[in-house]
Design a protein around this motif. Structure first.
Motif, PDB file in Angstrom:
ATOM      1  N   GLY A 140      -4.575   7.745   7.134  1.00  0.00           N
ATOM      2  CA  GLY A 140      -5.784   8.384   6.651  1.00  0.00           C
ATOM      3  C   GLY A 140      -6.424   7.552   5.553  1.00  0.00           C
ATOM      4  N   LYS A 141      -7.594   7.992   5.108  1.00  0.00           N
ATOM      5  CA  LYS A 141      -8.333   7.235   4.096  1.00  0.00           C
ATOM      6  C   LYS A 141      -7.530   7.075   2.808  1.00  0.00           C
ATOM      7  N   ARG A 142      -6.832   8.136   2.408  1.00  0.00           N
ATOM      8  CA  ARG A 142      -6.072   8.069   1.160  1.00  0.00           C
ATOM      9  C   ARG A 142      -5.002   6.983   1.236  1.00  0.00           C
ATOM     10  N   ALA A 143      -4.302   6.916   2.364  1.00  0.00           N
ATOM     11  CA  ALA A 143      -3.270   5.898   2.534  1.00  0.00           C
ATOM     12  C   ALA A 143      -3.874   4.504   2.592  1.00  0.00           C
ATOM     13  N   GLN A 144      -5.052   4.386   3.196  1.00  0.00           N
ATOM     14  CA  GLN A 144      -5.712   3.084   3.273  1.00  0.00           C
ATOM     15  C   GLN A 144      -6.139   2.598   1.888  1.00  0.00           C
ATOM     16  N   TYR A 145      -6.658   3.507   1.072  1.00  0.00           N
ATOM     17  CA  TYR A 145      -7.018   3.127  -0.301  1.00  0.00           C
ATOM     18  C   TYR A 145      -5.774   2.759  -1.105  1.00  0.00           C
ATOM     19  N   ALA A 146      -4.678   3.491  -0.861  1.00  0.00           N
ATOM     20  CA  ALA A 146      -3.416   3.165  -1.546  1.00  0.00           C
ATOM     21  C   ALA A 146      -2.930   1.776  -1.150  1.00  0.00           C
ATOM     22  N   ALA A 147      -3.069   1.437   0.132  1.00  0.00           N
ATOM     23  CA  ALA A 147      -2.671   0.107   0.593  1.00  0.00           C
ATOM     24  C   ALA A 147      -3.540  -0.968  -0.044  1.00  0.00           C
ATOM     25  N   GLY A 148      -4.849  -0.715  -0.145  1.00  0.00           N
ATOM     26  CA  GLY A 148      -5.738  -1.678  -0.792  1.00  0.00           C
ATOM     27  C   GLY A 148      -5.373  -1.890  -2.250  1.00  0.00           C
ATOM     28  N   PHE A 149      -5.016  -0.810  -2.940  1.00  0.00           N
ATOM     29  CA  PHE A 149      -4.591  -0.918  -4.341  1.00  0.00           C
ATOM     30  C   PHE A 149      -3.263  -1.669  -4.441  1.00  0.00           C
ATOM     31  N   ALA A 150      -2.365  -1.409  -3.487  1.00  0.00           N
ATOM     32  CA  ALA A 150      -1.078  -2.116  -3.474  1.00  0.00           C
ATOM     33  C   ALA A 150      -1.283  -3.612  -3.273  1.00  0.00           C
ATOM     34  N   ALA A 151      -2.268  -3.993  -2.458  1.00  0.00           N
ATOM     35  CA  ALA A 151      -2.562  -5.414  -2.256  1.00  0.00           C
ATOM     36  C   ALA A 151      -2.974  -6.071  -3.562  1.00  0.00           C
ATOM     37  N   THR A 152      -3.759  -5.354  -4.365  1.00  0.00           N
ATOM     38  CA  THR A 152      -4.163  -5.876  -5.677  1.00  0.00           C
ATOM     39  C   THR A 152      -2.952  -6.031  -6.588  1.00  0.00           C
ATOM     40  N   LEU A 153      -2.074  -5.033  -6.587  1.00  0.00           N
ATOM     41  CA  LEU A 153      -0.865  -5.104  -7.410  1.00  0.00           C
ATOM     42  C   LEU A 153       0.042  -6.246  -6.969  1.00  0.00           C
TER      43      LEU A 153
END
Length: 415
Positions: A237-250
Protein backbone atom coordinates in the motif's frame (compact mmCIF):
# COMPACT_ATOMS: atom_id res chain seq x y z
CA UNK A 1 4.07 -5.48 -8.05
CA UNK A 2 0.55 -5.81 -9.38
CA UNK A 3 0.45 -7.64 -12.71
CA UNK A 4 3.32 -5.73 -14.28
CA UNK A 5 6.36 -7.96 -14.59
CA UNK A 6 8.56 -5.94 -16.93
CA UNK A 7 9.37 -2.32 -17.49
CA UNK A 8 11.58 0.48 -16.36
CA UNK A 9 12.01 1.20 -12.67
CA UNK A 10 13.04 4.81 -13.06
CA UNK A 11 14.63 5.19 -9.64
CA UNK A 12 16.99 2.30 -10.43
CA UNK A 13 17.83 3.84 -13.80
CA UNK A 14 18.74 7.05 -11.96
CA UNK A 15 20.79 5.06 -9.46
CA UNK A 16 22.98 3.87 -12.33
CA UNK A 17 24.45 7.34 -12.94
CA UNK A 18 25.17 7.67 -9.20
CA UNK A 19 27.10 4.38 -9.30
CA UNK A 20 28.91 5.38 -12.50
CA UNK A 21 29.92 8.80 -11.17
CA UNK A 22 31.13 7.16 -7.97
CA UNK A 23 33.53 5.08 -10.06
CA UNK A 24 34.54 8.10 -12.16
CA UNK A 25 35.39 10.15 -9.08
CA UNK A 26 37.31 7.20 -7.65
CA UNK A 27 39.58 7.16 -10.70
CA UNK A 28 39.88 10.96 -10.91
CA UNK A 29 40.63 11.46 -7.22
CA UNK A 30 44.45 11.93 -7.59
CA UNK A 31 43.77 14.85 -9.93
CA UNK A 32 41.03 16.17 -7.64
CA UNK A 33 43.24 15.97 -4.53
CA UNK A 34 46.10 17.73 -6.32
CA UNK A 35 43.80 20.50 -7.51
CA UNK A 36 42.10 20.90 -4.14
CA UNK A 37 43.78 19.36 -1.05
CA UNK A 38 40.88 20.57 1.08
CA UNK A 39 38.50 18.36 -0.86
CA UNK A 40 40.68 15.40 0.05
CA UNK A 41 40.13 16.15 3.73
CA UNK A 42 36.38 16.40 3.21
CA UNK A 43 35.60 13.76 0.58
CA UNK A 44 38.38 11.14 0.68
CA UNK A 45 36.31 8.56 2.66
CA UNK A 46 33.54 8.74 0.03
CA UNK A 47 35.69 8.90 -3.11
CA UNK A 48 38.18 6.27 -1.93
CA UNK A 49 35.33 3.74 -1.78
CA UNK A 50 34.16 4.56 -5.31
CA UNK A 51 35.36 1.24 -6.73
CA UNK A 52 32.38 -0.32 -4.99
CA UNK A 53 30.12 1.36 -7.47
CA UNK A 54 30.91 -1.75 -9.55
CA UNK A 55 29.36 -3.98 -6.87
CA UNK A 56 26.27 -1.81 -6.95
CA UNK A 57 26.15 -2.29 -10.73
CA UNK A 58 26.37 -6.08 -10.30
CA UNK A 59 23.36 -6.09 -7.95
CA UNK A 60 21.41 -3.74 -10.21
CA UNK A 61 22.15 -5.98 -13.19
CA UNK A 62 20.84 -9.11 -11.47
CA UNK A 63 17.75 -7.30 -10.19
CA UNK A 64 16.76 -5.66 -13.47
CA UNK A 65 17.36 -8.77 -15.56
CA UNK A 66 15.23 -10.85 -13.18
CA UNK A 67 12.54 -8.17 -13.27
CA UNK A 68 12.31 -8.47 -17.04
CA UNK A 69 13.04 -12.17 -17.60
CA UNK A 70 11.91 -14.20 -14.57
CA UNK A 71 8.54 -15.06 -16.11
CA UNK A 72 9.84 -15.22 -19.67
CA UNK A 73 12.70 -17.65 -19.02
CA UNK A 74 12.07 -19.15 -15.58
CA UNK A 75 9.16 -21.51 -16.14
CA UNK A 76 11.04 -23.91 -18.43
CA UNK A 77 14.41 -24.25 -20.12
CA UNK A 78 14.53 -23.07 -23.70
CA UNK A 79 17.78 -23.01 -25.59
CA UNK A 80 16.30 -20.62 -28.10
CA UNK A 81 15.10 -18.22 -25.41
CA UNK A 82 18.50 -18.36 -23.71
CA UNK A 83 20.34 -17.59 -26.94
CA UNK A 84 17.88 -14.79 -27.63
CA UNK A 85 18.55 -13.36 -24.18
CA UNK A 86 22.33 -13.57 -24.66
CA UNK A 87 22.11 -11.83 -28.03
CA UNK A 88 20.05 -9.03 -26.51
CA UNK A 89 22.64 -8.65 -23.73
CA UNK A 90 25.37 -8.52 -26.37
CA UNK A 91 23.42 -5.84 -28.22
CA UNK A 92 23.37 -3.84 -25.00
CA UNK A 93 27.07 -3.99 -24.06
CA UNK A 94 29.18 -5.21 -26.97
CA UNK A 95 29.03 -2.19 -29.34
CA UNK A 96 30.30 0.35 -26.80
CA UNK A 97 32.68 -2.25 -25.38
CA UNK A 98 34.22 -2.87 -28.81
CA UNK A 99 34.51 0.82 -29.66
CA UNK A 100 36.19 1.76 -26.39
CA UNK A 101 38.43 -1.32 -26.58
CA UNK A 102 39.73 -0.24 -29.98
CA UNK A 103 40.06 3.40 -28.92
CA UNK A 104 42.18 2.24 -25.99
CA UNK A 105 44.31 0.11 -28.36
CA UNK A 106 44.70 3.05 -30.76
CA UNK A 107 45.78 5.23 -27.85
CA UNK A 108 48.46 2.73 -26.80
CA UNK A 109 49.78 2.65 -30.38
CA UNK A 110 49.68 6.46 -30.52
CA UNK A 111 51.93 6.74 -27.48
CA UNK A 112 54.46 4.45 -29.19
CA UNK A 113 54.89 6.85 -32.08
CA UNK A 114 54.41 10.23 -30.41
CA UNK A 115 56.69 11.54 -27.69
CA UNK A 116 58.97 9.60 -25.42
CA UNK A 117 56.55 8.13 -22.87
CA UNK A 118 54.90 4.98 -24.26
CA UNK A 119 51.85 3.68 -22.46
CA UNK A 120 52.66 1.13 -19.73
CA UNK A 121 50.07 -1.12 -21.40
CA UNK A 122 52.20 -1.61 -24.53
CA UNK A 123 53.24 -5.12 -23.48
CA UNK A 124 49.58 -6.16 -23.27
CA UNK A 125 48.99 -5.34 -26.94
CA UNK A 126 49.22 -8.84 -28.42
CA UNK A 127 47.04 -11.22 -30.38
CA UNK A 128 46.03 -13.42 -27.45
CA UNK A 129 44.98 -10.41 -25.40
CA UNK A 130 43.04 -9.09 -28.37
CA UNK A 131 41.16 -12.34 -28.90
CA UNK A 132 40.29 -12.69 -25.21
CA UNK A 133 39.06 -9.13 -24.99
CA UNK A 134 37.13 -9.41 -28.23
CA UNK A 135 35.09 -12.26 -26.75
CA UNK A 136 34.97 -10.64 -23.29
CA UNK A 137 36.71 -13.53 -21.52
CA UNK A 138 39.98 -11.81 -20.60
CA UNK A 139 39.21 -11.77 -16.87
CA UNK A 140 38.42 -15.47 -16.66
CA UNK A 141 42.10 -16.41 -16.77
CA UNK A 142 43.41 -13.96 -14.19
CA UNK A 143 43.29 -13.87 -10.37
CA UNK A 144 43.39 -10.04 -10.37
CA UNK A 145 41.50 -7.74 -12.71
CA UNK A 146 44.16 -5.02 -12.83
CA UNK A 147 45.83 -4.95 -16.24
CA UNK A 148 43.51 -7.49 -17.86
CA UNK A 149 41.91 -4.97 -20.25
CA UNK A 150 43.28 -2.20 -22.45
CA UNK A 151 40.35 -0.09 -21.29
CA UNK A 152 40.58 -0.57 -17.52
CA UNK A 153 36.85 -0.75 -16.62
CA UNK A 154 36.26 -3.47 -19.24
CA UNK A 155 37.22 -6.13 -16.67
CA UNK A 156 33.78 -5.83 -15.11
CA UNK A 157 32.10 -6.42 -18.48
CA UNK A 158 34.04 -9.68 -18.77
CA UNK A 159 32.70 -10.56 -15.30
CA UNK A 160 29.18 -9.54 -16.31
CA UNK A 161 29.38 -11.70 -19.42
CA UNK A 162 30.08 -14.69 -17.19
CA UNK A 163 27.00 -13.82 -15.14
CA UNK A 164 24.89 -13.55 -18.31
CA UNK A 165 26.02 -17.03 -19.37
CA UNK A 166 24.96 -18.37 -15.97
CA UNK A 167 21.67 -16.48 -15.95
CA UNK A 168 19.70 -19.10 -17.89
CA UNK A 169 20.36 -21.68 -15.16
CA UNK A 170 20.02 -19.22 -12.25
CA UNK A 171 16.63 -18.00 -13.42
CA UNK A 172 15.25 -21.57 -13.60
CA UNK A 173 16.15 -22.19 -9.96
CA UNK A 174 15.04 -18.80 -8.65
CA UNK A 175 11.72 -19.02 -10.52
CA UNK A 176 10.91 -22.27 -8.72
CA UNK A 177 12.10 -20.91 -5.40
CA UNK A 178 9.86 -17.88 -5.82
CA UNK A 179 6.80 -20.07 -6.28
CA UNK A 180 7.20 -21.82 -2.93
CA UNK A 181 9.05 -19.24 -0.82
CA UNK A 182 7.66 -16.21 1.00
CA UNK A 183 8.99 -12.77 0.16
CA UNK A 184 10.79 -12.24 3.46
CA UNK A 185 12.58 -15.59 3.11
CA UNK A 186 13.68 -14.69 -0.41
CA UNK A 187 14.95 -11.37 0.97
CA UNK A 188 16.97 -13.18 3.62
CA UNK A 189 18.39 -15.48 0.97
CA UNK A 190 19.33 -12.44 -1.12
CA UNK A 191 21.15 -10.94 1.86
CA UNK A 192 22.94 -14.24 2.48
CA UNK A 193 23.92 -14.47 -1.19
CA UNK A 194 25.58 -11.04 -0.96
CA UNK A 195 27.73 -12.07 2.03
CA UNK A 196 30.75 -13.86 0.46
CA UNK A 197 32.68 -10.73 -0.64
CA UNK A 198 32.27 -9.21 2.83
CA UNK A 199 33.28 -12.45 4.54
CA UNK A 200 36.45 -12.54 2.44
CA UNK A 201 37.08 -8.88 3.28
CA UNK A 202 36.72 -9.50 7.01
CA UNK A 203 39.00 -12.54 6.76
CA UNK A 204 41.83 -10.85 4.85
CA UNK A 205 41.33 -7.14 5.51
CA UNK A 206 41.60 -6.55 1.76
CA UNK A 207 38.87 -5.99 -0.80
CA UNK A 208 41.17 -7.19 -3.59
CA UNK A 209 42.54 -10.70 -3.13
CA UNK A 210 43.27 -13.44 -5.70
CA UNK A 211 40.08 -14.31 -7.59
CA UNK A 212 38.00 -12.01 -5.37
CA UNK A 213 36.31 -10.71 -8.52
CA UNK A 214 34.55 -14.08 -8.94
CA UNK A 215 32.54 -14.09 -5.69
CA UNK A 216 31.88 -10.37 -6.21
CA UNK A 217 30.11 -10.88 -9.52
CA UNK A 218 28.41 -14.20 -8.71
CA UNK A 219 27.31 -13.24 -5.19
CA UNK A 220 26.11 -9.72 -5.98
CA UNK A 221 24.40 -10.74 -9.22
CA UNK A 222 22.62 -13.65 -7.52
CA UNK A 223 21.63 -11.37 -4.63
CA UNK A 224 20.04 -8.99 -7.14
CA UNK A 225 18.08 -11.82 -8.78
CA UNK A 226 16.80 -13.15 -5.45
CA UNK A 227 15.92 -9.66 -4.23
CA UNK A 228 13.87 -9.09 -7.36
CA UNK A 229 12.04 -12.39 -6.84
CA UNK A 230 11.17 -11.18 -3.34
CA UNK A 231 9.95 -7.78 -4.56
CA UNK A 232 7.72 -9.40 -7.16
CA UNK A 233 5.88 -11.21 -4.36
CA UNK A 234 5.13 -8.05 -2.41
CA UNK A 235 1.79 -6.23 -2.47
CA UNK A 236 2.30 -2.80 -0.97
CA UNK A 237 0.00 0.00 0.00
CA UNK A 238 0.95 3.66 -0.18
CA UNK A 239 2.05 3.77 3.46
CA UNK A 240 4.47 0.89 2.94
CA UNK A 241 5.78 2.46 -0.26
CA UNK A 242 6.49 5.75 1.52
CA UNK A 243 8.18 3.80 4.32
CA UNK A 244 10.38 2.05 1.74
CA UNK A 245 11.29 5.40 0.17
CA UNK A 246 12.26 6.75 3.59
CA UNK A 247 14.27 3.59 4.29
CA UNK A 248 16.18 4.16 1.03
CA UNK A 249 17.17 7.61 2.29
CA UNK A 250 18.28 6.15 5.63
CA UNK A 251 20.31 3.44 3.89
CA UNK A 252 22.06 6.03 1.73
CA UNK A 253 22.90 8.07 4.83
CA UNK A 254 24.12 4.89 6.58
CA UNK A 255 26.44 4.03 3.65
CA UNK A 256 28.02 7.49 3.76
CA UNK A 257 28.14 7.48 7.57
CA UNK A 258 29.88 4.09 7.76
CA UNK A 259 32.54 5.22 5.29
CA UNK A 260 33.31 8.31 7.35
CA UNK A 261 33.20 6.35 10.60
CA UNK A 262 35.84 3.86 9.46
CA UNK A 263 37.97 6.71 8.10
CA UNK A 264 37.95 8.34 11.54
CA UNK A 265 38.24 5.03 13.40
CA UNK A 266 40.49 2.68 11.39
CA UNK A 267 40.39 -1.00 12.21
CA UNK A 268 43.73 -2.70 12.89
CA UNK A 269 44.62 -5.05 10.04
CA UNK A 270 41.79 -3.81 7.82
CA UNK A 271 42.97 -2.03 4.68
CA UNK A 272 39.47 -1.65 3.19
CA UNK A 273 37.05 -1.59 6.14
CA UNK A 274 34.59 0.58 4.25
CA UNK A 275 33.93 -2.39 1.98
CA UNK A 276 31.33 -3.61 4.45
CA UNK A 277 28.90 -1.02 3.05
CA UNK A 278 28.33 -3.41 0.12
CA UNK A 279 25.96 -5.28 2.45
CA UNK A 280 23.61 -2.30 2.26
CA UNK A 281 23.49 -2.18 -1.55
CA UNK A 282 20.90 -4.93 -1.93
CA UNK A 283 18.48 -3.38 0.61
CA UNK A 284 19.04 0.00 -1.08
CA UNK A 285 18.10 -1.38 -4.50
CA UNK A 286 15.02 -3.09 -3.02
CA UNK A 287 13.74 -0.01 -1.20
CA UNK A 288 14.29 2.19 -4.24
CA UNK A 289 12.45 -0.29 -6.46
CA UNK A 290 9.31 -0.31 -4.28
CA UNK A 291 9.51 3.07 -2.57
CA UNK A 292 8.02 6.47 -3.30
CA UNK A 293 8.97 9.77 -1.79
CA UNK A 294 11.93 12.12 -1.91
CA UNK A 295 14.90 9.93 -2.89
CA UNK A 296 13.05 7.67 -5.38
CA UNK A 297 11.48 10.80 -6.87
CA UNK A 298 14.86 12.51 -7.17
CA UNK A 299 16.41 9.52 -8.91
CA UNK A 300 13.39 9.32 -11.20
CA UNK A 301 13.82 12.86 -12.54
CA UNK A 302 14.37 13.22 -16.26
CA UNK A 303 17.97 14.41 -15.84
CA UNK A 304 19.06 11.49 -13.65
CA UNK A 305 17.18 8.93 -15.74
CA UNK A 306 19.00 10.25 -18.81
CA UNK A 307 22.21 10.03 -16.82
CA UNK A 308 21.36 6.41 -16.08
CA UNK A 309 20.85 5.76 -19.77
CA UNK A 310 24.32 7.07 -20.67
CA UNK A 311 25.97 5.61 -17.55
CA UNK A 312 27.37 2.55 -19.32
CA UNK A 313 29.02 4.68 -21.98
CA UNK A 314 30.39 6.98 -19.27
CA UNK A 315 31.73 4.03 -17.33
CA UNK A 316 33.49 2.66 -20.41
CA UNK A 317 34.99 5.92 -21.73
CA UNK A 318 35.99 7.92 -18.66
CA UNK A 319 39.23 6.06 -17.95
CA UNK A 320 40.44 6.70 -21.52
CA UNK A 321 39.96 10.43 -20.92
CA UNK A 322 41.72 10.14 -17.57
CA UNK A 323 44.76 8.17 -18.76
CA UNK A 324 45.23 10.33 -21.86
CA UNK A 325 45.49 13.44 -19.69
CA UNK A 326 47.91 11.71 -17.32
CA UNK A 327 50.07 10.81 -20.33
CA UNK A 328 50.03 14.40 -21.58
CA UNK A 329 51.09 15.69 -18.15
CA UNK A 330 54.00 13.26 -18.07
CA UNK A 331 55.02 13.68 -21.71
CA UNK A 332 54.93 17.48 -21.76
CA UNK A 333 55.75 17.99 -18.07
CA UNK A 334 52.64 20.07 -17.52
CA UNK A 335 52.68 21.95 -14.21
CA UNK A 336 49.64 24.10 -13.64
CA UNK A 337 48.65 26.37 -10.73
CA UNK A 338 45.93 25.02 -8.44
CA UNK A 339 43.28 27.36 -9.84
CA UNK A 340 43.86 26.07 -13.37
CA UNK A 341 44.03 22.46 -12.14
CA UNK A 342 40.51 22.82 -10.75
CA UNK A 343 39.29 23.96 -14.16
CA UNK A 344 41.13 21.07 -15.83
CA UNK A 345 39.52 18.46 -13.55
CA UNK A 346 36.03 19.84 -14.15
CA UNK A 347 36.74 19.99 -17.90
CA UNK A 348 37.99 16.40 -17.98
CA UNK A 349 34.89 15.10 -16.21
CA UNK A 350 32.71 17.19 -18.52
CA UNK A 351 34.63 15.79 -21.51
CA UNK A 352 34.01 12.25 -20.26
CA UNK A 353 30.27 12.98 -19.96
CA UNK A 354 30.22 14.54 -23.44
CA UNK A 355 32.00 11.49 -24.89
CA UNK A 356 29.48 9.27 -23.11
CA UNK A 357 26.57 11.17 -24.65
CA UNK A 358 28.18 10.86 -28.09
CA UNK A 359 28.78 7.13 -27.60
CA UNK A 360 25.22 6.58 -26.40
CA UNK A 361 23.54 8.37 -29.30
CA UNK A 362 26.00 7.43 -32.08
CA UNK A 363 26.96 3.89 -31.07
CA UNK A 364 25.07 2.33 -28.16
CA UNK A 365 21.47 2.94 -29.19
CA UNK A 366 21.80 2.59 -32.99
CA UNK A 367 23.88 -0.59 -32.66
CA UNK A 368 21.51 -2.04 -30.08
CA UNK A 369 18.52 -1.52 -32.39
CA UNK A 370 20.44 -2.95 -35.35
CA UNK A 371 21.42 -6.08 -33.44
CA UNK A 372 17.89 -6.52 -32.08
CA UNK A 373 16.47 -6.46 -35.60
CA UNK A 374 18.55 -9.52 -36.43
CA UNK A 375 16.53 -11.64 -34.00
CA UNK A 376 13.25 -9.76 -33.50
CA UNK A 377 11.26 -8.93 -36.61
CA UNK A 378 8.74 -6.98 -34.53
CA UNK A 379 11.37 -4.29 -33.98
CA UNK A 380 11.74 -3.96 -37.77
CA UNK A 381 7.99 -3.50 -38.13
CA UNK A 382 8.06 -0.95 -35.30
CA UNK A 383 10.75 1.04 -37.09
CA UNK A 384 8.91 0.93 -40.42
CA UNK A 385 5.61 2.14 -39.04
CA UNK A 386 6.48 4.39 -36.12
CA UNK A 387 10.13 5.32 -36.40
CA UNK A 388 13.00 4.27 -34.11
CA UNK A 389 11.98 2.43 -30.95
CA UNK A 390 13.01 3.77 -27.59
CA UNK A 391 15.25 1.85 -25.21
CA UNK A 392 13.90 -1.59 -24.34
CA UNK A 393 12.98 -0.56 -20.83
CA UNK A 394 11.15 2.53 -22.07
CA UNK A 395 9.01 0.56 -24.53
CA UNK A 396 7.59 -1.53 -21.72
CA UNK A 397 5.10 -0.41 -19.12
CA UNK A 398 6.78 1.51 -16.33
CA UNK A 399 6.53 0.16 -12.82
CA UNK A 400 5.93 3.72 -11.67
CA UNK A 401 2.83 3.91 -13.88
CA UNK A 402 1.71 0.56 -12.51
CA UNK A 403 1.91 1.93 -8.97
CA UNK A 404 -0.24 4.91 -9.88
CA UNK A 405 -2.80 2.72 -11.61
CA UNK A 406 -3.14 0.31 -8.69
CA UNK A 407 -5.62 1.11 -5.92
CA UNK A 408 -3.89 1.82 -2.61
CA UNK A 409 -3.80 -0.85 0.06
CA UNK A 410 -3.47 -0.29 3.72
CA UNK A 411 -0.79 -2.86 4.43
CA UNK A 412 2.06 -4.82 2.89
CA UNK A 413 2.08 -8.57 2.83
CA UNK A 414 4.36 -11.25 1.49
CA UNK A 415 2.93 -13.62 -1.08
Amino acid sequence: MGNVRTGEIRALTGLRIVAAMWVVLFHFRPLIWEASPRLKDDLAPLFDAGAQGVDLFFILSGFVLAWNYLDRMGSQWSGRATLHFLWLRLSRVWPVYLVTMHIAAAWIIFTLHVGTVPSPDVEKLDAISYARQLFMVQLWYEPFFDGTSWDGPAWSISAEWLAYLLFGGIILVVFRMSRVTRARTLMLLAFAAALPPTVLLLASGHLYTPWSWLPRIVAQFLAGVLACAAVRRLHLGKRAQYAAGFAATLLTAAIVGILYYYDANPVAGMVDPGGVVALLFMPLVVTLSIGIGSLPALLSTRLLVYGGQISFSLYMVHEIVHTSWNWAVQEYQIDLPASVQKLVVVSLIAAAVACAMLLFHAVEEPARRWMRRMVDFRDVQHDVHTGPPAAESNRLASIDQARDARPPRSSARAG
